[in-house]
Design a protein around this motif. Structure first.
Motif, short mmCIF file in Angstrom:
data_model
loop_
_atom_site.label_atom_id
_atom_site.label_comp_id
_atom_site.label_asym_id
_atom_site.label_seq_id
_atom_site.Cartn_x
_atom_site.Cartn_y
_atom_site.Cartn_z
N ALA A 104 0.84 -1.21 0.00
CA ALA A 104 0.00 0.00 0.00
C ALA A 104 0.87 1.25 0.00
N ARG A 105 1.95 1.21 0.74
CA ARG A 105 2.85 2.36 0.82
C ARG A 105 3.50 2.66 -0.53
N TRP A 106 3.79 1.63 -1.30
CA TRP A 106 4.50 1.79 -2.57
C TRP A 106 3.59 1.65 -3.79
N ARG A 107 2.27 1.63 -3.58
CA ARG A 107 1.34 1.50 -4.71
C ARG A 107 1.53 2.65 -5.69
N GLY A 108 1.51 2.31 -6.98
CA GLY A 108 1.67 3.32 -8.02
C GLY A 108 3.11 3.59 -8.39
N THR A 109 4.05 2.88 -7.78
CA THR A 109 5.47 3.08 -8.09
C THR A 109 6.02 1.82 -8.75
N PRO A 110 7.11 1.94 -9.48
CA PRO A 110 7.71 0.74 -10.06
C PRO A 110 8.09 -0.30 -9.00
N TYR A 111 8.63 0.16 -7.88
CA TYR A 111 8.99 -0.77 -6.81
C TYR A 111 7.76 -1.52 -6.29
N MET A 157 4.86 -2.11 -7.83
CA MET A 157 4.33 -3.04 -8.82
C MET A 157 5.23 -4.27 -8.94
N ARG A 158 6.53 -4.05 -8.98
CA ARG A 158 7.46 -5.18 -9.10
C ARG A 158 7.35 -6.10 -7.87
N THR A 159 7.25 -5.52 -6.69
CA THR A 159 7.13 -6.32 -5.47
C THR A 159 5.83 -7.11 -5.47
N ALA A 160 4.72 -6.50 -5.85
CA ALA A 160 3.44 -7.20 -5.91
C ALA A 160 3.51 -8.34 -6.92
N LEU A 161 4.10 -8.09 -8.07
CA LEU A 161 4.21 -9.13 -9.10
C LEU A 161 5.09 -10.29 -8.61
N GLU A 162 6.18 -9.98 -7.96
CA GLU A 162 7.07 -11.04 -7.48
C GLU A 162 6.42 -11.86 -6.36
N LEU A 163 5.71 -11.19 -5.45
CA LEU A 163 5.03 -11.92 -4.38
C LEU A 163 3.92 -12.81 -4.93
N ALA A 164 3.16 -12.28 -5.89
CA ALA A 164 2.02 -13.03 -6.42
C ALA A 164 2.45 -14.21 -7.28
N THR A 165 3.50 -14.04 -8.03
CA THR A 165 3.90 -15.11 -8.95
C THR A 165 4.95 -16.04 -8.37
N GLY A 166 5.68 -15.56 -7.38
CA GLY A 166 6.77 -16.36 -6.84
C GLY A 166 8.00 -16.35 -7.72
N VAL A 167 8.04 -15.43 -8.68
CA VAL A 167 9.15 -15.33 -9.64
C VAL A 167 9.74 -13.93 -9.55
N SER A 168 11.05 -13.83 -9.53
CA SER A 168 11.68 -12.51 -9.54
C SER A 168 12.19 -12.23 -10.96
N GLY A 169 12.55 -11.00 -11.20
CA GLY A 169 13.10 -10.64 -12.50
C GLY A 169 12.16 -9.86 -13.39
N PHE A 170 11.07 -9.31 -12.85
CA PHE A 170 10.20 -8.45 -13.65
C PHE A 170 10.93 -7.14 -13.92
N LEU A 171 10.85 -6.66 -15.15
CA LEU A 171 11.45 -5.39 -15.51
C LEU A 171 10.35 -4.41 -15.88
N LEU A 172 10.44 -3.22 -15.35
CA LEU A 172 9.50 -2.16 -15.70
C LEU A 172 10.27 -1.06 -16.39
N GLU A 173 9.84 -0.75 -17.61
CA GLU A 173 10.52 0.27 -18.40
C GLU A 173 9.53 1.38 -18.73
N GLU A 174 10.03 2.59 -18.70
CA GLU A 174 9.24 3.75 -19.09
C GLU A 174 9.89 4.34 -20.33
N PRO A 175 9.38 4.01 -21.51
CA PRO A 175 10.02 4.50 -22.75
C PRO A 175 10.00 6.02 -22.82
N ALA A 176 11.14 6.57 -23.23
CA ALA A 176 11.26 8.03 -23.32
C ALA A 176 10.33 8.61 -24.39
N ASP A 177 10.05 7.85 -25.45
CA ASP A 177 9.21 8.36 -26.53
C ASP A 177 7.72 8.17 -26.24
N GLN A 178 7.36 7.54 -25.12
CA GLN A 178 5.96 7.35 -24.75
C GLN A 178 5.76 7.80 -23.31
#
Length: 186
Positions: A99-106, A108-129
């Protein structure tokens, strides 16, 4: 309550009449037996709300308490959970952090890793978008795209679009409809 404790609540005349073998004595025994299951629950009530100690059937309910119920969004109450109970327990246990980190890359990555049990998600913010995030799913989590999509939709900021990319699949997460500002003509 124990029979003796219930008996002490009665007026003195009733206490004298509540001896062994009396009708009132039998009623007090029944009252003690009726209270026993509730007292057993209350004696260990903290275990109901502890994610690693509560019974399996209660963990999905606790996800609502920490605003992670979107992970288990099931069309029917009797539908099987999309995640193993252990991962749901992890999500509930980390609910305050998420809840403290909701809306941040950290967050989202933490929620994805906890839910899937897999680490290594990458979040990219393209400069052109601007206001767009690309979530790169590790191959080990590619079979969990439904859960990943629900988490990305819930965890990303509302004004951000997202796409989920695996080695073979690209999923565009729909963005909310835009609302024209008062200055813009309709």
């Amino acid at each position: 309550m124990r029979r003796a404790a219930i008996e002490r609540l009665l007026p003195a005349a009733y206490q004298r009449a509540a001896g062994p073998g009396s009708v009132l004595g039998a009623l007090l025994d029944v009252m003690e037996a009726l209270h026993a299951p509730d007292e057993a629950v209350l004696a260990d009530v903290d275990a109901l709300f502890a994610p690693y100690r509560t019974r399996d059937g209660f963990v999905a309910y606790l996800t609502r308490w920490v605003a992670m119920d979107h992970v288990i969004a099931a069309p029917r109450a009797d539908a099987p959970l999309p995640l193993p109970v252990g991962r749901l327990r992890d999500l509930v246990a980390h609910g305050a952090l998420l809840a403290r980190w909701r809306g941040t890359p950290y967050g989202m990555r933490t929620a994805l890793e906890l839910a899937t049990g897999v680490s290594g998600f990458l979040l990219e913010e393209p400069a052109d978008q601007p206001f767009h995030v690309v979530v790169r799913v590790p191959p080990a989590a590619a079979d969990q795209l439904a859960v990943i999509t629900r988490i990305v939709e819930a965890e990303k900021p509302a004004a951000v679009t997202a796409e989920i990319v695996t080695a073979e699949i690209v999923i565009a997460v729909p963005s909310p409809p835009s609302v024209p500002s008062p200055e813009e003509p309709s």
